[in-house]
Each structure stands twice: as C-alpha cells, then as structure tokens.
Design a protein around this motif. Structure first.
Motif, mmCIF file in Angstrom:
data_model
loop_
_atom_site.group_PDB
_atom_site.id
_atom_site.type_symbol
_atom_site.label_atom_id
_atom_site.label_comp_id
_atom_site.label_asym_id
_atom_site.label_seq_id
_atom_site.Cartn_x
_atom_site.Cartn_y
_atom_site.Cartn_z
ATOM 1 N N MET A 74 -63.034 40.337 -95.662
ATOM 2 C CA MET A 74 -62.511 39.956 -94.358
ATOM 3 C C MET A 74 -63.649 39.390 -93.513
ATOM 4 N N THR B 298 -62.641 35.885 -87.008
ATOM 5 C CA THR B 298 -62.207 34.548 -86.598
ATOM 6 C C THR B 298 -62.304 34.480 -85.077
ATOM 7 N N LYS C 60 -59.592 33.637 -83.385
ATOM 8 C CA LYS C 60 -58.174 33.589 -83.037
ATOM 9 C C LYS C 60 -57.733 34.950 -82.497
ATOM 10 N N ARG D 169 -55.059 36.720 -84.607
ATOM 11 C CA ARG D 169 -55.460 37.142 -85.953
ATOM 12 C C ARG D 169 -56.995 37.118 -86.019
ATOM 13 N N TYR E 136 -59.143 38.703 -87.694
ATOM 14 C CA TYR E 136 -59.759 38.808 -89.015
ATOM 15 C C TYR E 136 -58.893 38.078 -90.022
ATOM 16 N N ASP E 137 -59.526 37.495 -91.018
ATOM 17 C CA ASP E 137 -58.810 36.783 -92.059
ATOM 18 C C ASP E 137 -59.640 36.861 -93.331
ATOM 19 N N TYR E 138 -59.044 36.452 -94.450
ATOM 20 C CA TYR E 138 -59.790 36.405 -95.700
ATOM 21 C C TYR E 138 -60.804 35.277 -95.642
ATOM 22 N N HIS F 291 -50.295 40.390 -88.503
ATOM 23 C CA HIS F 291 -50.138 38.949 -88.717
ATOM 24 C C HIS F 291 -50.492 38.542 -90.150
ATOM 25 N N PHE F 292 -50.394 39.475 -91.097
ATOM 26 C CA PHE F 292 -50.594 39.210 -92.513
ATOM 27 C C PHE F 292 -49.273 39.417 -93.238
#
Length: 183
Positions: free
Chosen positions: A79, A82, A84, A87, A89-91, A171-172
């Motif tokens: 992770m 970001t 944003k 969201r 955190y993202d991959y 949000h995943f």
C-alpha cells in the motif's frame, strides 16, 4: 468524512472516509469442510496450479496457508499513500523479486468472482536472496515455485462464499462473506 488516524485506547487506528460496514467481522461455523494438502513441484505457477487442483471440486470458498517452500520469481504489492481524500491509500506498482525467495508466512483466500469462478487472493511475508524482508499482497498468478516444493494447506467449505463487492468504507473492492445454499 476524510480518512484519518485517531488514537483509541492508546492504539493508533486508521479511520476510513466512508460509512462503516458493520459487522465488519463475521464468525460462522459451517458443517463439514474438506482440508487438502497440496505439494507443488519446482517451476510450478502457483496460481494456475491451485486453480487446476480446485477444478471440479464442490466448495463455496476456501482459506489456507503457505506451509513451506520458496519461490524463484514473484511479484507483490504494498500500500502507498495517495493525495486523494476519498482513497488515501492504494496499491503501489508491483515489486518483483527474481531469484531465491524464502517464505516466512503466507495466507491464501479463495473467493468467487461475479461469474462464480474461483478468485485467488494472497498475502505473505518473505526474504529475498540477500535476506531482506518483504511482504504484502502476493500476486499468485506470477508466483513460480523455486528449488524446493511448495506446500499449501487449504480448507474448503460451503454455505459461505467470499465474493468481490465494493466496500463503501474503504473504497476498495473486497472479499465479503456471503451466505449461500449448497447446490
């Protein structure tokens, strides 16, 4: 609400920005189940091999462990932050390890996609050939067994299937437990 960290009883807790889905944890005892031990030979593609072993078996979902073994090649995601607010955190981009990789631990979940086909999901911790620690979301379709067989233990069960569904809180798309009748 924006995602943020909060202190709860002395523990730093991440609060997601979306509405909380409760109950988040589901504890359910299902009748029966099947435990299988899979030994994958050198050079095997773990994702493809697992799907082949599961082909024709009647089960809703499964959970399991990578018991032992190593890899010659794998990729995984961690992770990342970001900018944003919805969201945070993202991959991240895949991290690729090519060479001798030793597993410390590994968890596998077999869920179902929208068409009901098995969907593999994994997380693991491992050491690269220099002894550096790594870990994250393991891409099982790119995992190639190394110079010793890989042993995986799976428990297959019915009545509950892990299905990919959008999660408003994080949000995943997550594997959510869904009650099912056995067909």
């Amino acid at each position: 609400m924006n995602a943020h960290f909060a202190e709860r009883s002395g523990v730093r807790t991440f609060i997601h920005g979306g509405p909380s889905l409760t109950p988040r944890l589901l504890d359910l005892e299902v009748p029966g189940g099947e435990e299988i031990r899979i030994v994958l030979p050198l050079g095997s593609n773990v994702g493809a091999s697992l799907l082949k072993v599961l082909e024709g078996r009647r089960f809703a979902s499964a959970v399991g462990r990578i018991v032992c073994g190593n890899a010659a090649y794998l990729s995984y995601h961690r992770m990342i932050s970001t900018n944003k607010p919805e969201r945070p955190y993202d991959y991240g981009q895949p991290v690729i390890l090519d060479g001798h990789v030793t597993f410390i631990s590994g968890a596998i979940t077999v869920g179902r996609d929208a068409q009901g086909a098995p969907l593999l999901h994994g997380h693991a911790g491992f050491l690269d050939s220099d002894g550096e620690q790594h870990g994250g979301h393991l891409v099982l379709d790119t995992l190639i067994v190394g110079n010793e067989p890989m042993t995986i233990s799976l428990c297959l069960f019915n009545h509950v299937a892990y299905q990919v569904q959008p999660d408003a809180e994080t949000h995943f798309n997550l594997l959510h437990p869904v009650f099912q009748e056995v067909s």
